[in-house]
Design a protein around this motif. Structure first.
Motif, PDB file in Angstrom:
ATOM      1  N   GLN A 152       6.895  -1.908  -6.325  1.00  0.00           N
ATOM      2  CA  GLN A 152       5.841  -2.846  -6.724  1.00  0.00           C
ATOM      3  C   GLN A 152       6.448  -4.140  -7.268  1.00  0.00           C
ATOM      4  N   LEU A 153       7.545  -4.030  -7.980  1.00  0.00           N
ATOM      5  CA  LEU A 153       8.239  -5.226  -8.464  1.00  0.00           C
ATOM      6  C   LEU A 153       8.755  -6.058  -7.299  1.00  0.00           C
ATOM      7  N   VAL A 154       9.270  -5.375  -6.286  1.00  0.00           N
ATOM      8  CA  VAL A 154       9.770  -6.077  -5.103  1.00  0.00           C
ATOM      9  C   VAL A 154       8.631  -6.765  -4.374  1.00  0.00           C
ATOM     10  N   VAL A 155       7.533  -6.056  -4.193  1.00  0.00           N
ATOM     11  CA  VAL A 155       6.368  -6.622  -3.507  1.00  0.00           C
ATOM     12  C   VAL A 155       5.818  -7.828  -4.261  1.00  0.00           C
ATOM     13  N   PHE A 187       8.986   6.207 -10.494  1.00  0.00           N
ATOM     14  CA  PHE A 187      10.079   5.236 -10.610  1.00  0.00           C
ATOM     15  C   PHE A 187      10.209   4.421  -9.332  1.00  0.00           C
ATOM     16  N   LEU A 188      10.181   5.082  -8.186  1.00  0.00           N
ATOM     17  CA  LEU A 188      10.243   4.357  -6.920  1.00  0.00           C
ATOM     18  C   LEU A 188       9.009   3.486  -6.734  1.00  0.00           C
ATOM     19  N   ARG A 189       7.865   3.988  -7.145  1.00  0.00           N
ATOM     20  CA  ARG A 189       6.631   3.214  -7.035  1.00  0.00           C
ATOM     21  C   ARG A 189       6.711   1.936  -7.854  1.00  0.00           C
ATOM     22  N   GLU A 190       7.206   2.048  -9.078  1.00  0.00           N
ATOM     23  CA  GLU A 190       7.327   0.872  -9.933  1.00  0.00           C
ATOM     24  C   GLU A 190       8.327  -0.124  -9.363  1.00  0.00           C
ATOM     25  N   GLY A 191       9.469   0.385  -8.877  1.00  0.00           N
ATOM     26  CA  GLY A 191      10.485  -0.505  -8.326  1.00  0.00           C
ATOM     27  C   GLY A 191       9.990  -1.263  -7.114  1.00  0.00           C
ATOM     28  N   LEU A 206      17.519   5.855  -6.507  1.00  0.00           N
ATOM     29  CA  LEU A 206      16.338   5.068  -6.153  1.00  0.00           C
ATOM     30  C   LEU A 206      16.536   3.590  -6.475  1.00  0.00           C
ATOM     31  N   LEU A 207      17.231   3.308  -7.560  1.00  0.00           N
ATOM     32  CA  LEU A 207      17.521   1.912  -7.901  1.00  0.00           C
ATOM     33  C   LEU A 207      18.328   1.249  -6.794  1.00  0.00           C
ATOM     34  N   GLU A 208      19.352   1.941  -6.303  1.00  0.00           N
ATOM     35  CA  GLU A 208      20.148   1.402  -5.199  1.00  0.00           C
ATOM     36  C   GLU A 208      19.277   1.174  -3.972  1.00  0.00           C
ATOM     37  N   GLY A 209      18.370   2.113  -3.715  1.00  0.00           N
ATOM     38  CA  GLY A 209      17.492   1.975  -2.561  1.00  0.00           C
ATOM     39  C   GLY A 209      16.534   0.801  -2.689  1.00  0.00           C
ATOM     40  N   VAL A 210      15.957   0.638  -3.862  1.00  0.00           N
ATOM     41  CA  VAL A 210      15.021  -0.475  -4.081  1.00  0.00           C
ATOM     42  C   VAL A 210      15.722  -1.815  -3.879  1.00  0.00           C
ATOM     43  N   LEU A 211      16.902  -1.964  -4.434  1.00  0.00           N
ATOM     44  CA  LEU A 211      17.643  -3.218  -4.302  1.00  0.00           C
ATOM     45  C   LEU A 211      18.050  -3.457  -2.851  1.00  0.00           C
ATOM     46  N   ALA A 212      18.382  -2.388  -2.127  1.00  0.00           N
ATOM     47  CA  ALA A 212      18.747  -2.535  -0.722  1.00  0.00           C
ATOM     48  C   ALA A 212      17.565  -3.004   0.106  1.00  0.00           C
ATOM     49  N   VAL A 213      16.386  -2.451  -0.171  1.00  0.00           N
ATOM     50  CA  VAL A 213      15.179  -2.884   0.543  1.00  0.00           C
ATOM     51  C   VAL A 213      14.872  -4.338   0.219  1.00  0.00           C
ATOM     52  N   GLN A 214      14.989  -4.701  -1.043  1.00  0.00           N
ATOM     53  CA  GLN A 214      14.709  -6.083  -1.434  1.00  0.00           C
ATOM     54  C   GLN A 214      15.679  -7.056  -0.774  1.00  0.00           C
ATOM     55  N   ASN A 215      16.930  -6.634  -0.598  1.00  0.00           N
ATOM     56  CA  ASN A 215      17.933  -7.501   0.023  1.00  0.00           C
ATOM     57  C   ASN A 215      17.823  -7.545   1.542  1.00  0.00           C
ATOM     58  N   GLY A 216      16.908  -6.754   2.106  1.00  0.00           N
ATOM     59  CA  GLY A 216      16.704  -6.767   3.545  1.00  0.00           C
ATOM     60  C   GLY A 216      17.809  -6.095   4.323  1.00  0.00           C
ATOM     61  N   GLN A 250       0.820  -1.198   0.000  1.00  0.00           N
ATOM     62  CA  GLN A 250       0.000   0.000   0.000  1.00  0.00           C
ATOM     63  C   GLN A 250       0.860   1.257   0.000  1.00  0.00           C
ATOM     64  N   ILE A 251       1.938   1.227   0.774  1.00  0.00           N
ATOM     65  CA  ILE A 251       2.818   2.401   0.871  1.00  0.00           C
ATOM     66  C   ILE A 251       3.445   2.715  -0.480  1.00  0.00           C
TER      67      ILE A 251
END
Length: 265
Positions: free
Chosen positions: A113-116, A107-111, A221-231, A98-99
């Motif tokens: 959503q892919l992770v989710v 771009f952050l939204r799309e990234g 943002l790409l670095e951030g998305v990957l960092a979140v996905q990697n926990g 939801q967030i």
């Protein structure tokens, strides 16, 4: 709206006209309809010939890049990613659905959503890198149109001057009109050179600069998305993004100690 672009253009025009009037010139001497038609009409025609309609229809998008302003600061985006990293460590990435879907940055939204959706990290990186490349190409295309106009305008000005001189030399029966007629002829050159160096080329440069900023933001943002996905730990996420931002944007966000994120564990 970013006022710097508009202020720069207005200041340049005021400087030119003001200098002309300061030297005792008459403002009416700068207002020549025929010269404006040759220079601006010819420049527009040359640009239309040079580019396909699909790219010409995106000229308003290029102007929006040059005159618009960023709606989200880098600091806010970093804080949003750190917050998402904290939630993901406590509740899992599904809690970000939801967030992420409500986030204003596309771009952050799309990234996120892919992770989710559980997309593989390598595939997420490939998709987002393609988005970055597409954005970079689009900005280059916007800038090239105005660069092209900046190249054609002085040439059209010279053509207008030559045409005016042809008219003058063909009407030498009245020598008293020779000086004013030559002055009118050179107005076309003034229009071409001035418009190229105050309007077209500066706008192209502004689009390029804004495009570079946008690409750097997307890479952040790409670095951030990957960092979140990697926990990764929120403290480490913030430190990584802050370091990236300080080297790309001359931004040094306020430091926070690791203890501020311990609740994420």
């Amino acid at each position: 709206m970013d006022l710097t672009t508009a202020i720069g253009i207005i200041a340049g025009l005021i400087a030119l006209v003001g200098g002309f009037l300061w030297e005792g010139g008459n403002l009416s001497g700068l207002l020549q309809g025929a010269a404006a038609l040759i220079v601006f009409g010819g420049t527009i025609a040359a640009v239309i010939i040079s580019f396909p309609g699909s790219r010409l229809r995106k000229i308003p998008e290029g102007l929006k890049v040059a005159f618009g302003r960023r709606t989200h600061s880098t600091e806010d985006l970093i804080e949003d990613i750190v917050s998402m990293a904290s939630i993901a460590r406590r509740q899992g990435v599904l809690a970000l659905e939801q967030i992420s879907s409500d986030h204003p940055d596309p771009f952050l939204r799309e990234g996120m959503q892919l992770v989710v959706d559980g997309t593989d990290a390598e595939l997420v990186q490939q998709i987002l890198e393609l988005e970055i490349q597409a954005a970079e190409l689009q900005n280059e295309n916007h800038a090239k149109i105005f660069e092209s106009a900046g190249g054609y305008a002085p040439t059209m000005g010279i053509i207008g001057t030559v045409m005016g001189l042809i008219h003058v030399l063909g009407s030498l029966q009245d020598p008293t009109r020779l000086g004013p007629s030559i002055a009118v002829a050179f107005t076309a050159t003034l229009y071409g050179v001035a418009s190229a160096n105050i309007i077209f080329l500066p706008i192209a440069s502004k689009i390029k600069a804004r495009g570079e900023e946008e690409i750097q933001k997307m890479e952040l943002l790409l670095e951030g998305v990957l960092a979140v996905q990697n926990g990764e730990h929120p403290f480490l996420v913030r430190k990584k993004l802050a370091t990236y931002a300080s080297t790309r944007f001359s931004l040094i966000p306020e430091a926070k100690g690791r203890e501020a994120y311990e609740t994420a564990d």
